[in-house]
Structure formats: C-alpha cells, structure tokens
Design a protein around this motif. Sequence first.
Motif, PDB file in Angstrom:
ATOM      1  N   PHE A 227     101.758   8.238  21.920  1.00  0.00           N
ATOM      2  CA  PHE A 227     100.528   7.675  21.376  1.00  0.00           C
ATOM      3  C   PHE A 227      99.412   8.698  21.561  1.00  0.00           C
ATOM      4  N   ASP A 228      98.622   8.899  20.512  1.00  0.00           N
ATOM      5  CA  ASP A 228      97.533   9.866  20.524  1.00  0.00           C
ATOM      6  C   ASP A 228      96.213   9.175  20.200  1.00  0.00           C
ATOM      7  N   LEU A 229      95.117   9.668  20.783  1.00  0.00           N
ATOM      8  CA  LEU A 229      93.769   9.168  20.500  1.00  0.00           C
ATOM      9  C   LEU A 229      92.873  10.349  20.156  1.00  0.00           C
ATOM     10  N   ARG A 230      91.932  10.123  19.238  1.00  0.00           N
ATOM     11  CA  ARG A 230      90.984  11.182  18.852  1.00  0.00           C
ATOM     12  C   ARG A 230      89.671  10.541  18.444  1.00  0.00           C
ATOM     13  N   VAL A 231      88.565  11.196  18.801  1.00  0.00           N
ATOM     14  CA  VAL A 231      87.237  10.749  18.391  1.00  0.00           C
ATOM     15  C   VAL A 231      86.456  11.990  17.966  1.00  0.00           C
ATOM     16  N   ALA A 232      85.654  11.825  16.915  1.00  0.00           N
ATOM     17  CA  ALA A 232      84.843  12.941  16.418  1.00  0.00           C
ATOM     18  C   ALA A 232      83.487  12.409  15.978  1.00  0.00           C
ATOM     19  N   GLN A 233      82.477  13.254  16.114  1.00  0.00           N
ATOM     20  CA  GLN A 233      81.124  12.891  15.684  1.00  0.00           C
ATOM     21  C   GLN A 233      80.539  14.038  14.866  1.00  0.00           C
TER      22      GLN A 233
ATOM     23  N   LEU B 250      95.787   4.260  12.932  1.00  0.00           N
ATOM     24  CA  LEU B 250      94.652   3.378  12.669  1.00  0.00           C
ATOM     25  C   LEU B 250      93.400   4.225  12.809  1.00  0.00           C
ATOM     26  N   SER B 251      92.522   4.152  11.814  1.00  0.00           N
ATOM     27  CA  SER B 251      91.296   4.942  11.836  1.00  0.00           C
ATOM     28  C   SER B 251      90.078   4.050  11.678  1.00  0.00           C
ATOM     29  N   TYR B 252      88.969   4.517  12.229  1.00  0.00           N
ATOM     30  CA  TYR B 252      87.702   3.806  12.128  1.00  0.00           C
ATOM     31  C   TYR B 252      86.622   4.847  11.868  1.00  0.00           C
ATOM     32  N   ALA B 253      85.745   4.566  10.917  1.00  0.00           N
ATOM     33  CA  ALA B 253      84.661   5.496  10.619  1.00  0.00           C
ATOM     34  C   ALA B 253      83.367   4.726  10.422  1.00  0.00           C
TER      35      ALA B 253
ATOM     36  N   PHE C  79      84.397  17.010  18.825  1.00  0.00           N
ATOM     37  CA  PHE C  79      85.577  16.148  18.849  1.00  0.00           C
ATOM     38  C   PHE C  79      86.298  16.245  20.182  1.00  0.00           C
ATOM     39  N   ALA C  80      87.086  15.221  20.471  1.00  0.00           N
ATOM     40  CA  ALA C  80      87.907  15.195  21.684  1.00  0.00           C
ATOM     41  C   ALA C  80      89.102  14.294  21.429  1.00  0.00           C
ATOM     42  N   GLY C  81      90.159  14.540  22.164  1.00  0.00           N
ATOM     43  CA  GLY C  81      91.336  13.713  21.979  1.00  0.00           C
ATOM     44  C   GLY C  81      92.338  13.861  23.099  1.00  0.00           C
ATOM     45  N   ILE C  82      93.305  12.987  23.064  1.00  0.00           N
ATOM     46  CA  ILE C  82      94.420  13.020  24.013  1.00  0.00           C
ATOM     47  C   ILE C  82      95.694  12.805  23.213  1.00  0.00           C
ATOM     48  N   ASP C  83      96.607  13.751  23.286  1.00  0.00           N
ATOM     49  CA  ASP C  83      97.936  13.592  22.712  1.00  0.00           C
ATOM     50  C   ASP C  83      98.875  13.154  23.832  1.00  0.00           C
ATOM     51  N   ASN C  84      99.738  12.196  23.556  1.00  0.00           N
ATOM     52  CA  ASN C  84     100.666  11.633  24.534  1.00  0.00           C
ATOM     53  C   ASN C  84      99.878  10.971  25.672  1.00  0.00           C
ATOM     54  N   VAL C  85      99.080   9.990  25.305  1.00  0.00           N
ATOM     55  CA  VAL C  85      98.185   9.288  26.231  1.00  0.00           C
ATOM     56  C   VAL C  85      98.915   8.791  27.478  1.00  0.00           C
ATOM     57  N   LEU C  86     100.103   8.260  27.316  1.00  0.00           N
ATOM     58  CA  LEU C  86     100.849   7.694  28.445  1.00  0.00           C
ATOM     59  C   LEU C  86     101.587   8.748  29.256  1.00  0.00           C
ATOM     60  N   ASP C  87     101.476  10.016  28.860  1.00  0.00           N
ATOM     61  CA  ASP C  87     102.121  11.143  29.542  1.00  0.00           C
ATOM     62  C   ASP C  87     103.620  10.918  29.713  1.00  0.00           C
ATOM     63  N   GLU C  88     104.249  10.415  28.654  1.00  0.00           N
ATOM     64  CA  GLU C  88     105.698  10.232  28.687  1.00  0.00           C
ATOM     65  C   GLU C  88     106.366  11.596  28.823  1.00  0.00           C
TER      66      GLU C  88
ATOM     67  N   LEU D 266      80.532   8.943  13.087  1.00  0.00           N
ATOM     68  CA  LEU D 266      81.505   8.747  14.158  1.00  0.00           C
ATOM     69  C   LEU D 266      82.850   8.357  13.547  1.00  0.00           C
ATOM     70  N   ARG D 267      83.899   9.013  13.994  1.00  0.00           N
ATOM     71  CA  ARG D 267      85.257   8.687  13.542  1.00  0.00           C
ATOM     72  C   ARG D 267      86.173   8.596  14.753  1.00  0.00           C
ATOM     73  N   ALA D 268      87.075   7.640  14.707  1.00  0.00           N
ATOM     74  CA  ALA D 268      88.043   7.476  15.795  1.00  0.00           C
ATOM     75  C   ALA D 268      89.397   7.146  15.187  1.00  0.00           C
ATOM     76  N   SER D 269      90.445   7.569  15.849  1.00  0.00           N
ATOM     77  CA  SER D 269      91.788   7.240  15.376  1.00  0.00           C
ATOM     78  C   SER D 269      92.742   7.091  16.551  1.00  0.00           C
ATOM     79  N   ALA D 270      93.737   6.250  16.351  1.00  0.00           N
ATOM     80  CA  ALA D 270      94.835   6.062  17.301  1.00  0.00           C
ATOM     81  C   ALA D 270      96.128   6.171  16.504  1.00  0.00           C
ATOM     82  N   SER D 271      97.059   6.967  16.989  1.00  0.00           N
ATOM     83  CA  SER D 271      98.314   7.188  16.279  1.00  0.00           C
ATOM     84  C   SER D 271      99.511   6.944  17.186  1.00  0.00           C
ATOM     85  N   ALA D 272     100.566   6.444  16.580  1.00  0.00           N
ATOM     86  CA  ALA D 272     101.875   6.370  17.229  1.00  0.00           C
ATOM     87  C   ALA D 272     102.764   7.349  16.471  1.00  0.00           C
TER      88      ALA D 272
END
Length: 115
Positions: A65-71, A27-30, A80-89, A35-41
């Motif tokens: 699940f991954d999150l990313r934001v960029a400006q 899912l992406s938002y711009a 930009f910044a992000g987190i891959d494997n947000v839940l630290d599985e 500003l851009r943001a995305s969440a991925s499974a």
Amino acid sequence: YAYLRARGGDSDEPLLGRPAHSARATLSYARVSGLRASASAVYTGTTPVARTEAGTTERAGFLRFDLRVAQHLPHGFRVFAGIDNVLDEAPVDWPGFARRHIYAGLSWSGSGGGD
C-alpha cells in the motif's frame, strides 16, 4: 489488472522475473486549492526467479500500500511527500528495495501549470 504470458523461445518456460499477474487500484482526492492525495494498493503476483534441475523456483506474490500527497504552489512549484509500502511488508525472497520507502521533494514546471 495486467496479465503477462512471457515465455522463452524454444523452451516455452516462463521468463524469469516476469510475474503473470499484477494489479493496481488507486483512490485519489483533489481540491481546487491544488492539494492532491492518493492511496494505492499494488499487487505483484507469483514470479519465477530461478531454474534448477528440479524445476522453476518462484517468489510468492506481494501486496503493498502506498500513500502520496502533493500541494501546488505559486510560480509552477509543487511540494510532495509519500510512503511506498506503508506497512513495511517484507516478503520472503524479495530484494531489499521492496521495503518501505519514504520520500519528499519539490518540483518546478516552467509553464506554471498543474499535473
């Protein structure tokens, strides 16, 4: 979604390290402001990892699940910044790089354009 039937030449056994099933949903938002943001499974299916006399050993599937934001910034810069494997599985038998990764950066495009 991707399906891969990777087999060895004469043996017709699955190639090691190649999952048959994988998928990604994003899912992406711009905003006009840049500003851009995305969440991925991201799903990686069961993967053959070793062969023994008893048969092929497989590593269980893994969903992260991954999150990313960029400006976008002036003059072609982008932060930009992000987190891959947000839940630290930490799936069993997965290599260490499957754990959470947090990153940030600054990039530059000489053309001054966007993505």
